[in-house]
Design a protein around this motif. Structure first.
Motif, PDB file in Angstrom:
ATOM      1  N   GLY A   1      60.955 -19.474  -7.483  1.00  0.00           N
ATOM      2  CA  GLY A   1      60.803 -18.132  -6.955  1.00  0.00           C
ATOM      3  C   GLY A   1      61.569 -17.068  -7.710  1.00  0.00           C
ATOM      4  O   GLY A   1      61.300 -15.878  -7.559  1.00  0.00           O
ATOM      5  N   GLU A   2      62.540 -17.463  -8.520  1.00  0.00           N
ATOM      6  CA  GLU A   2      63.268 -16.506  -9.344  1.00  0.00           C
ATOM      7  C   GLU A   2      62.457 -16.098 -10.570  1.00  0.00           C
ATOM      8  O   GLU A   2      62.597 -14.999 -11.079  1.00  0.00           O
ATOM      9  CB  GLU A   2      64.610 -17.105  -9.801  1.00  0.00           C
ATOM     10  N   LYS A   3      61.589 -17.005 -11.006  1.00  0.00           N
ATOM     11  CA  LYS A   3      60.840 -16.782 -12.238  1.00  0.00           C
ATOM     12  C   LYS A   3      59.390 -16.353 -11.981  1.00  0.00           C
ATOM     13  O   LYS A   3      58.843 -15.559 -12.738  1.00  0.00           O
ATOM     14  CB  LYS A   3      60.859 -18.068 -13.075  1.00  0.00           C
ATOM     15  N   TYR A   4      58.778 -16.874 -10.919  1.00  0.00           N
ATOM     16  CA  TYR A   4      57.373 -16.611 -10.640  1.00  0.00           C
ATOM     17  C   TYR A   4      57.203 -16.032  -9.237  1.00  0.00           C
ATOM     18  O   TYR A   4      57.941 -16.377  -8.323  1.00  0.00           O
ATOM     19  CB  TYR A   4      56.535 -17.898 -10.725  1.00  0.00           C
TER      20      TYR A   4
ATOM     21  N   ASN B   1      58.524  -6.256  -4.779  1.00  0.00           N
ATOM     22  CA  ASN B   1      58.886  -7.441  -5.562  1.00  0.00           C
ATOM     23  C   ASN B   1      59.526  -7.099  -6.896  1.00  0.00           C
ATOM     24  O   ASN B   1      59.657  -7.953  -7.757  1.00  0.00           O
ATOM     25  CB  ASN B   1      57.638  -8.314  -5.781  1.00  0.00           C
ATOM     26  N   HIS B   2      59.902  -5.822  -7.069  1.00  0.00           N
ATOM     27  CA  HIS B   2      60.591  -5.341  -8.272  1.00  0.00           C
ATOM     28  C   HIS B   2      59.797  -5.657  -9.534  1.00  0.00           C
ATOM     29  O   HIS B   2      60.336  -6.132 -10.535  1.00  0.00           O
ATOM     30  CB  HIS B   2      61.990  -5.933  -8.358  1.00  0.00           C
ATOM     31  N   ILE B   3      58.487  -5.367  -9.457  1.00  0.00           N
ATOM     32  CA  ILE B   3      57.594  -5.586 -10.586  1.00  0.00           C
ATOM     33  C   ILE B   3      57.226  -4.229 -11.160  1.00  0.00           C
ATOM     34  O   ILE B   3      56.676  -3.372 -10.465  1.00  0.00           O
ATOM     35  CB  ILE B   3      56.322  -6.341 -10.151  1.00  0.00           C
ATOM     36  N   GLU B   4      57.542  -4.038 -12.434  1.00  0.00           N
ATOM     37  CA  GLU B   4      57.204  -2.798 -13.118  1.00  0.00           C
ATOM     38  C   GLU B   4      55.763  -2.907 -13.621  1.00  0.00           C
ATOM     39  O   GLU B   4      55.381  -3.920 -14.206  1.00  0.00           O
ATOM     40  CB  GLU B   4      58.154  -2.581 -14.295  1.00  0.00           C
TER      41      GLU B   4
ATOM     42  N   TYR C   1      49.846 -16.698 -10.331  1.00  0.00           N
ATOM     43  CA  TYR C   1      51.291 -16.472 -10.316  1.00  0.00           C
ATOM     44  C   TYR C   1      51.657 -15.553 -11.467  1.00  0.00           C
ATOM     45  O   TYR C   1      51.155 -15.699 -12.572  1.00  0.00           O
ATOM     46  CB  TYR C   1      52.052 -17.792 -10.482  1.00  0.00           C
ATOM     47  N   LEU C   2      52.543 -14.634 -11.181  1.00  0.00           N
ATOM     48  CA  LEU C   2      53.057 -13.736 -12.195  1.00  0.00           C
ATOM     49  C   LEU C   2      54.421 -14.230 -12.641  1.00  0.00           C
ATOM     50  O   LEU C   2      55.307 -14.453 -11.806  1.00  0.00           O
ATOM     51  CB  LEU C   2      53.189 -12.320 -11.628  1.00  0.00           C
ATOM     52  N   CYS C   3      54.583 -14.411 -13.952  1.00  0.00           N
ATOM     53  CA  CYS C   3      55.885 -14.757 -14.502  1.00  0.00           C
ATOM     54  C   CYS C   3      56.672 -13.454 -14.645  1.00  0.00           C
ATOM     55  O   CYS C   3      56.264 -12.552 -15.386  1.00  0.00           O
ATOM     56  CB  CYS C   3      55.753 -15.450 -15.853  1.00  0.00           C
TER      57      CYS C   3
END
Length: 139
Positions: free
Chosen positions: A54-57, A133-136, A26-28
């Protein structure tokens, strides 16, 4: 917070390395830290209590969730081994397909092309997943 792309690739490989659901990661989204869990190993850290938030991970997907299994093999065969396409399709209708596929690749001297093709497709699919997933990412 940017996440190191190579760490995400490692997590994807980890999650995909055994049967479905046996390894998870899981990515925080807040810290960029990846939490790893395996039902087989005792030396991985425990998952946070709120990992289901799901908002955090966000769970790291398995390769098959990114269409990096049979669909990718068939795409490769269609473009790089067109004369063997029907044979490859037949291989993937039975168990043990990847072993037979890799034997064919060795016989056709195409194993290096397959690994390069698979690596690029994996990186592209993971980058798309990150965008979705809006992950930079960095790197």
């Amino acid at each position: 917070m940017a996440v190191d792309f190579s760490e995400l690739l490692d997590a994807l490989e980890f999650v995909s390395s055994v049967g479905s659901g046996e390894n998870t990661a899981y990515l925080c989204k807040e810290t960029g830290k990846i939490y790893w869990y395996s039902g087989w190993a005792d030396d991985v850290e425990e998952l946070p209590d709120d990992v289901e938030d799901g908002e955090k991970y966000v769970p790291i997907p398995e390769k098959r969730e990114l269409d990096l299994g049979k669909p990718l093999v068939l795409k490769f065969a269609r473009h790089h081994l067109p004369d063997d396409y029907d044979k490859v399709c037949g291989m993937f209708s039975r168990a043990g397909a990847y072993v037979r596929f890799k034997d064919l690749l060795e016989h056709r001297h195409a194993i290096d092309r397959w690994y390069a093709f698979e690596q690029k497709a994996t990186e592209d699919a993971l980058r798309t997943w990150c965008e979705d997933n809006h992950i930079e990412v960095s790197g």
